[in-house]
Scaffold this motif. Structure first.
Motif, PDB file in Angstrom:
ATOM      1  N   ILE A 119      10.332   6.865   1.034  1.00  0.00           N
ATOM      2  CA  ILE A 119      10.058   8.261   0.491  1.00  0.00           C
ATOM      3  C   ILE A 119      10.764   7.997  -1.048  1.00  0.00           C
ATOM      4  CG2 ILE A 119       9.863  10.432   0.100  1.00  0.00           C
ATOM      5  CD1 ILE A 119       9.493  10.720   3.337  1.00  0.00           C
ATOM      6  N   LEU A 120       9.798   8.255  -2.024  1.00  0.00           N
ATOM      7  CA  LEU A 120      10.227   8.536  -3.521  1.00  0.00           C
ATOM      8  C   LEU A 120       9.680   9.827  -3.802  1.00  0.00           C
ATOM      9  CD1 LEU A 120      11.090   7.510  -6.249  1.00  0.00           C
ATOM     10  CD2 LEU A 120       9.272   6.454  -6.689  1.00  0.00           C
ATOM     11  N   MET A 121      10.765  10.587  -3.878  1.00  0.00           N
ATOM     12  CA  MET A 121      10.223  11.853  -4.093  1.00  0.00           C
ATOM     13  C   MET A 121      10.076  12.098  -5.836  1.00  0.00           C
ATOM     14  SD  MET A 121      11.850  15.298  -2.498  1.00  0.00           S
ATOM     15  CE  MET A 121      11.157  14.917  -1.007  1.00  0.00           C
ATOM     16  N   LEU A 122       8.979  12.991  -6.433  1.00  0.00           N
ATOM     17  CA  LEU A 122       9.028  13.245  -7.772  1.00  0.00           C
ATOM     18  C   LEU A 122       8.960  14.642  -8.151  1.00  0.00           C
ATOM     19  CD1 LEU A 122       5.558  11.138  -8.374  1.00  0.00           C
ATOM     20  CD2 LEU A 122       7.670  10.325  -8.810  1.00  0.00           C
ATOM     21  N   THR A 123       9.694  15.007  -9.035  1.00  0.00           N
ATOM     22  CA  THR A 123      10.037  16.471  -9.347  1.00  0.00           C
ATOM     23  C   THR A 123      10.160  16.896 -10.602  1.00  0.00           C
ATOM     24  OG1 THR A 123      11.204  18.428  -8.579  1.00  0.00           O
ATOM     25  CG2 THR A 123      12.394  16.301  -8.905  1.00  0.00           C
ATOM     26  N   ILE A 148       9.647   1.786  -6.600  1.00  0.00           N
ATOM     27  CA  ILE A 148       8.742   1.397  -5.165  1.00  0.00           C
ATOM     28  C   ILE A 148       9.193   0.170  -4.569  1.00  0.00           C
ATOM     29  CG2 ILE A 148       6.467   0.922  -4.326  1.00  0.00           C
ATOM     30  CD1 ILE A 148       5.411   3.321  -6.312  1.00  0.00           C
ATOM     31  N   ARG A 149       9.144  -1.076  -5.361  1.00  0.00           N
ATOM     32  CA  ARG A 149       9.481  -2.352  -5.138  1.00  0.00           C
ATOM     33  C   ARG A 149      10.920  -2.488  -4.577  1.00  0.00           C
ATOM     34  NH1 ARG A 149       5.289  -5.268  -6.016  1.00  0.00           N
ATOM     35  NH2 ARG A 149       3.821  -4.921  -8.027  1.00  0.00           N
ATOM     36  N   ARG A 205       0.996  -1.150  -0.180  1.00  0.00           N
ATOM     37  CA  ARG A 205      -0.145  -0.002  -0.103  1.00  0.00           C
ATOM     38  C   ARG A 205       0.936   1.087   0.024  1.00  0.00           C
ATOM     39  NH1 ARG A 205      -4.077   1.656   4.786  1.00  0.00           N
ATOM     40  NH2 ARG A 205      -5.101   3.288   4.114  1.00  0.00           N
ATOM     41  N   VAL A 206       0.351   2.170  -1.044  1.00  0.00           N
ATOM     42  CA  VAL A 206       1.399   3.564  -1.023  1.00  0.00           C
ATOM     43  C   VAL A 206       0.555   4.600  -0.813  1.00  0.00           C
ATOM     44  CG1 VAL A 206       2.402   4.731  -3.081  1.00  0.00           C
ATOM     45  CG2 VAL A 206       3.116   2.292  -2.623  1.00  0.00           C
ATOM     46  N   LEU A 207       1.115   5.661  -0.304  1.00  0.00           N
ATOM     47  CA  LEU A 207       0.644   6.830  -0.192  1.00  0.00           C
ATOM     48  C   LEU A 207       1.172   7.852  -1.256  1.00  0.00           C
ATOM     49  CD1 LEU A 207      -1.066   9.089   1.141  1.00  0.00           C
ATOM     50  CD2 LEU A 207       1.022   9.587   2.682  1.00  0.00           C
ATOM     51  N   LEU A 208       0.123   8.477  -2.098  1.00  0.00           N
ATOM     52  CA  LEU A 208       0.637   9.361  -3.149  1.00  0.00           C
ATOM     53  C   LEU A 208       0.064  10.763  -2.808  1.00  0.00           C
ATOM     54  CD1 LEU A 208       1.688  10.012  -6.054  1.00  0.00           C
ATOM     55  CD2 LEU A 208      -0.613   9.120  -7.080  1.00  0.00           C
ATOM     56  N   VAL A 209       1.250  11.619  -2.903  1.00  0.00           N
ATOM     57  CA  VAL A 209       1.161  12.817  -2.318  1.00  0.00           C
ATOM     58  C   VAL A 209       1.163  13.671  -3.629  1.00  0.00           C
ATOM     59  CG1 VAL A 209       1.356  14.752  -0.699  1.00  0.00           C
ATOM     60  CG2 VAL A 209       1.713  12.656   0.010  1.00  0.00           C
ATOM     61  N   GLU A 210       0.177  14.044  -4.490  1.00  0.00           N
ATOM     62  CA  GLU A 210       0.196  14.640  -5.890  1.00  0.00           C
ATOM     63  C   GLU A 210      -1.029  15.484  -5.875  1.00  0.00           C
ATOM     64  OE1 GLU A 210       1.052  16.309  -8.714  1.00  0.00           O
ATOM     65  OE2 GLU A 210       2.601  14.657  -8.615  1.00  0.00           O
ATOM     66  N   ASP A 211      -0.596  16.926  -6.255  1.00  0.00           N
ATOM     67  CA  ASP A 211      -1.752  17.617  -6.319  1.00  0.00           C
ATOM     68  C   ASP A 211      -2.268  17.956  -7.913  1.00  0.00           C
ATOM     69  OD1 ASP A 211       0.571  19.191  -7.284  1.00  0.00           O
ATOM     70  OD2 ASP A 211      -0.463  21.099  -7.090  1.00  0.00           O
ATOM     71  N   ASP A 212      -1.449  17.367  -8.765  1.00  0.00           N
ATOM     72  CA  ASP A 212      -2.138  17.393 -10.038  1.00  0.00           C
ATOM     73  C   ASP A 212      -2.984  16.049 -10.493  1.00  0.00           C
ATOM     74  OD1 ASP A 212      -2.246  16.544 -12.954  1.00  0.00           O
ATOM     75  OD2 ASP A 212      -0.417  17.257 -13.424  1.00  0.00           O
ATOM     76  N   ARG A 213      -4.461  16.327 -10.422  1.00  0.00           N
ATOM     77  CA  ARG A 213      -5.357  15.402 -10.090  1.00  0.00           C
ATOM     78  C   ARG A 213      -5.007  14.301 -11.435  1.00  0.00           C
ATOM     79  NH1 ARG A 213      -9.940  16.055  -7.173  1.00  0.00           N
ATOM     80  NH2 ARG A 213      -9.790  17.906  -5.969  1.00  0.00           N
ATOM     81  N   ARG A 214      -4.925  14.777 -12.643  1.00  0.00           N
ATOM     82  CA  ARG A 214      -4.739  13.905 -13.862  1.00  0.00           C
ATOM     83  C   ARG A 214      -3.580  12.913 -13.714  1.00  0.00           C
ATOM     84  NH1 ARG A 214      -4.663  15.860 -20.217  1.00  0.00           N
ATOM     85  NH2 ARG A 214      -4.406  13.937 -21.180  1.00  0.00           N
ATOM     86  N   LEU A 215      -2.359  13.504 -13.093  1.00  0.00           N
ATOM     87  CA  LEU A 215      -1.303  12.354 -12.912  1.00  0.00           C
ATOM     88  C   LEU A 215      -1.557  11.655 -11.791  1.00  0.00           C
ATOM     89  CD1 LEU A 215       1.557  11.858 -13.424  1.00  0.00           C
ATOM     90  CD2 LEU A 215       2.411  13.626 -11.837  1.00  0.00           C
TER      91      LEU A 215
END
Length: 225
Positions: A75-79, A112-113, A2-12
């Protein structure tokens, strides 16, 4: 998983969720930094996928806050920022890995894995117990070299058990790590899926590796070869 995705771009966010769930990974989405900290503090996630640019509190601040409060979840950071300085800032804020947009879904899944295998002596993508071999990279289960077809949820459940061989897993732990908070289903959902996996493994010649501990949960024991 189970992963928590923190992302404000709804489409992404929803695109990532569909792709990750197709790989057997349950995903909960929150859309700002404050929600990210609150959700991350629950400790119920195997990994956090965290965008750097967020409303209310950016990803760097979220990561620092979680680490300050002793949350050890990978934590995997996206940018969208690809400079070395930006990557260093992310890692120094407590992130374990860094991925620059645009990225391929399969790379997100692989990272993630890899993060969730850090505690294992053998960090390869292959998890094994006797004749049962789960290749998380190829998304394939084999028993005595025979491929066993699984649904995404069945794959997620057996992966969770193989990552925790010998440990007693309660029904609530299984629900928490395999389904997201939009879970819908009856009270016997876990039992139904364990039953399906049992039948498939027995049919493939692996026997029944699931030990039921009445009133407590299940344990996955290595089946005999």
């Amino acid at each position: 998983m189970r992963v928590l995705l923190v992302e404000d771009d709804r489409r992404l966010a929803w695109s990532l969720r569909r792709g990750l769930e197709g790989a057997g990974i349950a995903v909960d989405i929150v859309q700002d930094g404050d929600e990210g900290v609150a959700a991350g503090l629950t400790g119920s996630y195997d990994a956090v996928v965290l965008d750097v640019t967020l409303p209310k509190r950016d990803g760097l601040a979220v990561s620092r806050s979680l680490r300050k409060q002793r949350v050890q979840t990978p934590i995997l950071m996206l940018t969208a920022r690809d400079s070395i300085d930006d990557r260093v800032l992310g890692l120094e804020a407590g992130a374990d890995d860094y991925l620059v947009k645009p990225f391929a879904l399969r790379e997100v899944v692989a990272r993630i894995r890899a993060l969730t295998r850090r505690h294992l002596p053998d960090r390869t993508a292959v998890l094994a117990a006797g004749p049962v071999v789960l290749d998380t990279g190829a998304h394939e289960l084999r028993v005595n070299e025979q491929t066993v077809a699984l649904t995404a949820k069945e794959f997620a459940i057996i992966e969770y058990f193989l990552l925790n061989q010998g440990r007693l897993l309660t029904r609530d732990q299984i629900l928490e790590h395999v389904w997201n908070y939009d879970l819908e289903g009856g009270d016997n959902l876990v039992e139904v899926y364990i039953g399906r996996l049992r039948r498939k493994l027995i049919k493939a010649g692996a026997g029944d590796p699931f030990v039921t501990v009445r009133g407590a949960g299940y344990r996955f024991s290595s089946p005999a070869k």
